[in-house]
Design a protein around this motif. Sequence first.
Motif, PDB file in Angstrom:
ATOM      1  N   PRO A 139     -72.009  30.760  -8.707  1.00 42.54           N
ATOM      2  CA  PRO A 139     -70.956  29.852  -9.065  1.00 42.54           C
ATOM      3  C   PRO A 139     -70.340  29.975 -10.519  1.00 42.54           C
ATOM      4  O   PRO A 139     -71.157  30.129 -11.205  1.00 42.54           O
ATOM      5  N   VAL A 140     -68.904  29.947 -10.558  1.00 43.82           N
ATOM      6  CA  VAL A 140     -68.273  30.271 -11.721  1.00 43.82           C
ATOM      7  C   VAL A 140     -67.950  28.862 -12.204  1.00 43.82           C
ATOM      8  O   VAL A 140     -67.157  28.107 -11.787  1.00 43.82           O
ATOM      9  N   THR A 141     -68.623  28.374 -13.213  1.00 42.35           N
ATOM     10  CA  THR A 141     -68.289  26.943 -13.722  1.00 42.35           C
ATOM     11  C   THR A 141     -67.129  26.964 -14.512  1.00 42.35           C
ATOM     12  O   THR A 141     -66.743  27.773 -15.623  1.00 42.35           O
ATOM     13  N   SER A 142     -66.389  26.219 -14.322  1.00 41.96           N
ATOM     14  CA  SER A 142     -65.085  25.881 -15.054  1.00 41.96           C
ATOM     15  C   SER A 142     -65.311  25.068 -16.317  1.00 41.96           C
ATOM     16  O   SER A 142     -66.295  24.090 -16.288  1.00 41.96           O
ATOM     17  N   ASP A 143     -64.339  24.942 -17.258  1.00 42.08           N
ATOM     18  CA  ASP A 143     -64.433  24.232 -18.392  1.00 42.08           C
ATOM     19  C   ASP A 143     -64.411  22.948 -18.607  1.00 42.08           C
ATOM     20  O   ASP A 143     -65.172  22.244 -19.092  1.00 42.08           O
ATOM     21  N   LYS A 144     -63.109  22.475 -17.967  1.00 38.57           N
ATOM     22  CA  LYS A 144     -62.876  20.942 -17.845  1.00 38.57           C
ATOM     23  C   LYS A 144     -62.733  20.374 -16.565  1.00 38.57           C
ATOM     24  O   LYS A 144     -62.434  19.115 -16.346  1.00 38.57           O
ATOM     25  N   THR A 145     -62.928  21.199 -15.566  1.00 39.73           N
ATOM     26  CA  THR A 145     -62.624  20.484 -14.083  1.00 39.73           C
ATOM     27  C   THR A 145     -63.823  20.065 -13.569  1.00 39.73           C
ATOM     28  O   THR A 145     -64.685  20.595 -13.360  1.00 39.73           O
ATOM     29  N   LEU A 146     -63.602  18.645 -12.770  1.00 39.75           N
ATOM     30  CA  LEU A 146     -64.787  18.139 -11.943  1.00 39.75           C
ATOM     31  C   LEU A 146     -64.226  18.309 -10.483  1.00 39.75           C
ATOM     32  O   LEU A 146     -63.148  17.916 -10.244  1.00 39.75           O
ATOM     33  N   TYR A 147     -65.079  18.957  -9.731  1.00 34.63           N
ATOM     34  CA  TYR A 147     -64.631  19.191  -8.198  1.00 34.63           C
ATOM     35  C   TYR A 147     -65.199  17.952  -7.530  1.00 34.63           C
ATOM     36  O   TYR A 147     -66.395  17.935  -7.466  1.00 34.63           O
ATOM     37  N   PHE A 148     -64.404  17.033  -6.875  1.00 35.03           N
ATOM     38  CA  PHE A 148     -64.986  15.850  -6.009  1.00 35.03           C
ATOM     39  C   PHE A 148     -65.120  16.507  -4.567  1.00 35.03           C
ATOM     40  O   PHE A 148     -64.082  17.016  -3.808  1.00 35.03           O
ATOM     41  N   ASN A 149     -66.151  16.547  -3.875  1.00 33.67           N
ATOM     42  CA  ASN A 149     -66.512  17.089  -2.821  1.00 33.67           C
ATOM     43  C   ASN A 149     -66.607  15.961  -1.672  1.00 33.67           C
ATOM     44  O   ASN A 149     -67.649  15.369  -1.730  1.00 33.67           O
ATOM     45  N   PHE A 150     -65.503  15.804  -0.941  1.00 31.24           N
ATOM     46  CA  PHE A 150     -65.574  14.355  -0.200  1.00 31.24           C
ATOM     47  C   PHE A 150     -65.649  14.868   1.288  1.00 31.24           C
ATOM     48  O   PHE A 150     -65.174  15.959   1.555  1.00 31.24           O
ATOM     49  N   VAL A 151     -66.313  13.981   2.205  1.00 32.00           N
ATOM     50  CA  VAL A 151     -66.587  14.421   3.387  1.00 32.00           C
ATOM     51  C   VAL A 151     -65.218  13.469   4.159  1.00 32.00           C
ATOM     52  O   VAL A 151     -65.052  12.531   3.518  1.00 32.00           O
ATOM     53  N   TYR A 152     -64.692  14.066   5.131  1.00 31.62           N
ATOM     54  CA  TYR A 152     -63.655  13.030   5.894  1.00 31.62           C
ATOM     55  C   TYR A 152     -63.680  13.415   7.410  1.00 31.62           C
ATOM     56  O   TYR A 152     -64.051  14.413   7.746  1.00 31.62           O
ATOM     57  N   LYS A 153     -63.118  12.368   8.274  1.00 32.16           N
ATOM     58  CA  LYS A 153     -62.974  12.529   9.423  1.00 32.16           C
ATOM     59  C   LYS A 153     -61.685  13.399   9.834  1.00 32.16           C
ATOM     60  O   LYS A 153     -60.812  12.648   9.628  1.00 32.16           O
ATOM     61  N   LYS A 154     -61.973  14.604  10.433  1.00 31.45           N
ATOM     62  CA  LYS A 154     -60.769  15.230  10.625  1.00 31.45           C
ATOM     63  C   LYS A 154     -59.861  14.956  11.798  1.00 31.45           C
ATOM     64  O   LYS A 154     -58.877  14.966  11.682  1.00 31.45           O
ATOM     65  N   ASP A 155     -60.682  14.691  12.831  1.00 33.64           N
ATOM     66  CA  ASP A 155     -59.838  14.142  14.155  1.00 33.64           C
ATOM     67  C   ASP A 155     -60.800  13.125  14.479  1.00 33.64           C
ATOM     68  O   ASP A 155     -61.681  12.595  13.954  1.00 33.64           O
TER      69      ASP A 155
END
Length: 550
Positions: free
Chosen positions: A111-127
Amino acid sequence: MPNSKKSKQVSNQQHVTIVPVEPVKGDNVDTVAYSSRSRISGESGHLIADVQSPHAKKHRIIFDRDHNVFEFRLLDGSSKHLIVYRLDELLSTTCFPLKINSGVPVIPTKPVTSDKTLYFNFVYKKDKQKWRLKQIPVVFYTTSERDYWHSLIDTTLRRVKNRPKNIIIFINPFGGKGKAQKIFKDNVEAFFWLTPGLRYKVMLTERANHARDFIVEMPPEQWCALDGLVSVGGDGLFNELLSGALLRTQNDAGRNIDDPNTSHLVTPHIRFGIIGAGSANSIVSTVHETNDHATSAVHIAIGSECNVDVCTVHQHQKLIRISANAISYGWLGDVLRDSEEYRCLGPVRYQWSALRTTIRHPIYRGIVQFSLSHKENVNPKDQLPPCLDPCPVCQKPQGNEKYDYHWHAEFTHVICCVIPTVTPFTPHGLAPFTGIGDGTLDLALVPRISRCHNMQFMRKVAMYGGKQLYELDSSLNCYRVTKWSYQPDSDQDDPGVWNLDGEILEQPKDEPLHFKLHPQLISFFGRDAAMVKPTKRSFIKKRKSSIVYQ
Ligand SMILES: Nc1ncnc2c1ncn2[C@@H]1O[C@H](COP(=O)(O)OP(=O)(O)OP(=O)(O)O)[C@@H](O)[C@H]1O
């Protein structure tokens, strides 16, 4: 609190509900039922930060900890570009980007950690059925502020009570087409890897009943610390997990599971999950309306919960099997018995055996006895044709105290559905009435019908489902029952076999089998379909923000 000026926690602030001011993408917070929100204890108040999208557009995030929702708002002065997510849609936050293939994450090797970015991993109902993962990158002004949000959200997610913390995953390497391990690695594991605070242990089964024995023999401290059992295989492997957990729970609670008259069995403290990697995958297809692997993984990771009915099968005063799907006798039992000889053909063996059994056209004579659920409003006495003579129950002077109704007849099918039973052959479900946890069994009785009628019958079930068939075919007698029994006439050489959740159960020649419903006995990692709508599409054609319109 870190030394950032942009971030402020307003815990004493008066209660403010985040409500989209214009009709925008996402649900209005007030329309989200309280019951669908994550249960969470601890801090309240709002956490607010000004951030940027990767394209340097200014946004504000508000984490409303009273309502467990996140609001992402584009700061362009119009105040109409915003989206609101519930905390229970957030699988995790990471400080590194993920590779996501068609909504399925991949575990990064480095994993390449970024400096200031936070990644929100959301689940969603695609269909209508499938769930997927998406990642929203949010750039903070300082690394310490990003780290503060990351650790706060991570801690919050670990405290969400309905998310599993400790699960065992049983993989049948030989289930279905033998791809269970690959399915787990490619489509499932990354969801578990991403879930904060989830410990999972993977076990490859080495023989039939390995998983069941493992559960029954597990040391008490390990059993108590578990909160989920997941099968990666077919309905047969799931049935092993179900049997192991139920036997162990009743044993620990001092309940006699052998006695068919025991009215209240104890619900196991663990939830069940299935990743459908077998030939039929009927239970998972019924509960999630799809056997999509990623969808099952999402429901386990976010701790979805629904309760499922279970049926126990007894001979004399002994428990012999447990079913959470469908139990069928006659033509369907014989197809399964025949198919065992053609295992080498793979899943196509069922079609081959269906053809052979149709030519043979088995009919079994016996007596079915049953008691109706209070939800049934049809009187079987008005509908059922007279019993074949001589009928042992009709001849008893005092009648039968154990069951309210009976029918002595020649049967092409006797089918009991515990849940609607969606399979590749019955995509609309086999059961006319029953639900997943509605506290009834559908008992369908089809008397002797011709070979040709049976072929039409099976074709109509496959095309329209049990509900339509009930209206189309008058030879089908179906009742909602809570307990029932079957005894074949003893003068038949072959008493037939049962197809119980895809496994063979021999019918004893001279003895009845008793079937008893236990309403909502187990908990499943599955979500009520009605509870979550697919994410709404934005009415705005021009995408002004990669955060709000992801
Ligand atoms: N390692 C193993 N070796 C042999 N049998 C196993 C193993 N693991 C589990 N089993 C048994 O194999 C049976 C079928 O497994 P499973 O349900 O996972 O696959 P399947 O392909 O759906 O099978 P089917 O649809 O034919 O029942 C189960 O009843 C289970 O008890």
